[in-house]
Enzyme design. Structure first.
Site, mmCIF file in Angstrom:
data_model
loop_
_atom_site.group_PDB
_atom_site.id
_atom_site.type_symbol
_atom_site.label_atom_id
_atom_site.label_comp_id
_atom_site.label_asym_id
_atom_site.label_seq_id
_atom_site.Cartn_x
_atom_site.Cartn_y
_atom_site.Cartn_z
ATOM 1 N N ASP A 177 -6.976 -1.368 -4.558
ATOM 2 C CA ASP A 177 -8.036 -1.066 -3.592
ATOM 3 C C ASP A 177 -9.036 -0.068 -4.163
ATOM 4 O O ASP A 177 -10.248 -0.196 -3.961
ATOM 5 C CB ASP A 177 -7.440 -0.497 -2.297
ATOM 6 C CG ASP A 177 -6.531 -1.466 -1.573
ATOM 7 O OD1 ASP A 177 -6.684 -2.691 -1.759
ATOM 8 O OD2 ASP A 177 -5.662 -0.995 -0.812
ATOM 9 N N ASP A 237 0.855 -1.187 0.000
ATOM 10 C CA ASP A 237 0.000 0.000 0.000
ATOM 11 C C ASP A 237 0.887 1.232 0.000
ATOM 12 O O ASP A 237 2.015 1.202 0.512
ATOM 13 C CB ASP A 237 -0.908 0.004 1.231
ATOM 14 C CG ASP A 237 -2.005 -1.043 1.152
ATOM 15 O OD1 ASP A 237 -2.428 -1.392 0.039
ATOM 16 O OD2 ASP A 237 -2.450 -1.505 2.217
#
Length: 149
Positions: A126, A111
């Protein structure tokens, strides 16, 4: 078959961004883009959304595979009946594959996108899954029900 082009593009963008982060930053490093409002922060997410289910990598992989198979089945069954349905499923498939690649290769998801007004750190995959779910929700609530008959 044209719907597979954006799926491939999203997966490629997701993976390229993750490769760039992993090769140029260490976990926890953060680069200011717009002050503290928007930052690129390298985070290894070993769980699911909001780092839940840490330590359950096998379960997360299994669930991802099942969800991807279901989305692909729906896409093949109903492809072309509704652009909204096609796009919602395509976004979910692209994001699901992007994060599944990370989980299988590294045991975690890379991330990097961080906003001060939204604490979780996330990635392109995401974003794709979230947008796909929103599109599907709108389709289910306001779409034409005969599309799925």
């Amino acid at each position: 078959m044209i719907i597979f082009v954006p799926i491939i593009i999203i997966i490629a963008l997701d993976q390229l961004s993750k490769i760039a982060i992993r090769s140029s930053m260490s976990p926890g490093d953060s680069i200011s883009v717009i002050g503290n409002f928007f930052r690129i922060t390298y985070f290894r997410n070993e769980g699911a959304a909001f780092s839940s289910l840490v330590g359950y990598t096998g379960l997360l992989i299994g669930f991802s595979v099942l969800a991807l198979v279901a989305a692909l089945v729906f896409l093949f069954m109903y492809r072309g009946r509704s652009k909204m349905l096609d796009w919602g499923l395509a976004l979910i498939i692209a994001g699901g594959i992007g994060n599944l690649i990370d989980r299988l290769a590294f045991g975690y998801v890379t991330d990097m996108i961080s906003f001060s007004i939204f604490p979780p750190i996330f990635n392109i995959a995401d974003i794709a899954v979230t947008c796909g779910c929103v599109v599907l929700l709108i389709f289910v609530l306001f779409g034409k029900s005969e599309v799925l008959e």
